[in-house]
Design a protein around this motif. Sequence first.
Motif: not given
Length: 213
Positions: A86, A106-108
């Motif tokens: 991030s 990223v989310e995953d």
Amino acid sequence: ADVTLVVSPVERELLARDAPGARVEILSNVHEVHGCRRGFAARADLVFVGGFQHPPNVDAIEWFVREVFPAVRAQLPQVKLHVIGSRVPASIQALADETVVVHGFVEDIMPFMDGCRVSVAPLRYGAGVKGKVNMAMSCGLPVVATPIAVEGMHVSAGREVMVAAEATDFADAIVRVYRDEALWQALSTHGLANVEHHFSFAAARSAIERLLA
């Protein structure tokens, strides 16, 4: 305080010198052990994980892309570097091209842990136990790291991780792991065992039971 908790033997040794009468115990990072879910042949590329609000991660990627990655690409021209984390600053975004893919947050993260062949931890300064190394090893993903990146992690170079301080040696270690399936598998297996023994929920439970006894 009755007890002081630190994350690795390195911090405990420091406090033993500064406060020799204090009780200092280790309670380190805690990770789920995911296991290796995809084999050597089904993987490709390199991955780096680290939030860029933390200055050592910014320095690490700038150094890696400029000093290490060209030597890797000279021997592995198809390889890409996936940069995950991030708060990407402009200096890191400027490094992006067809071979350096800056994903940002990223989310995953698991598709990268399961799909990349080598994780890199090119930190040149910092402290504590590095979650990026724990995370990769918990997924059976071999890691090439600098000495500071594996400080206090109970690892031996060439067994659980590959360790190199200089740019040329770091590049050579990546290429070696990337090409050598037997070495890759050994690092994967030993890395998983390291996390299970030192950084799993079971290890943390044992540490807390010892503290409260």
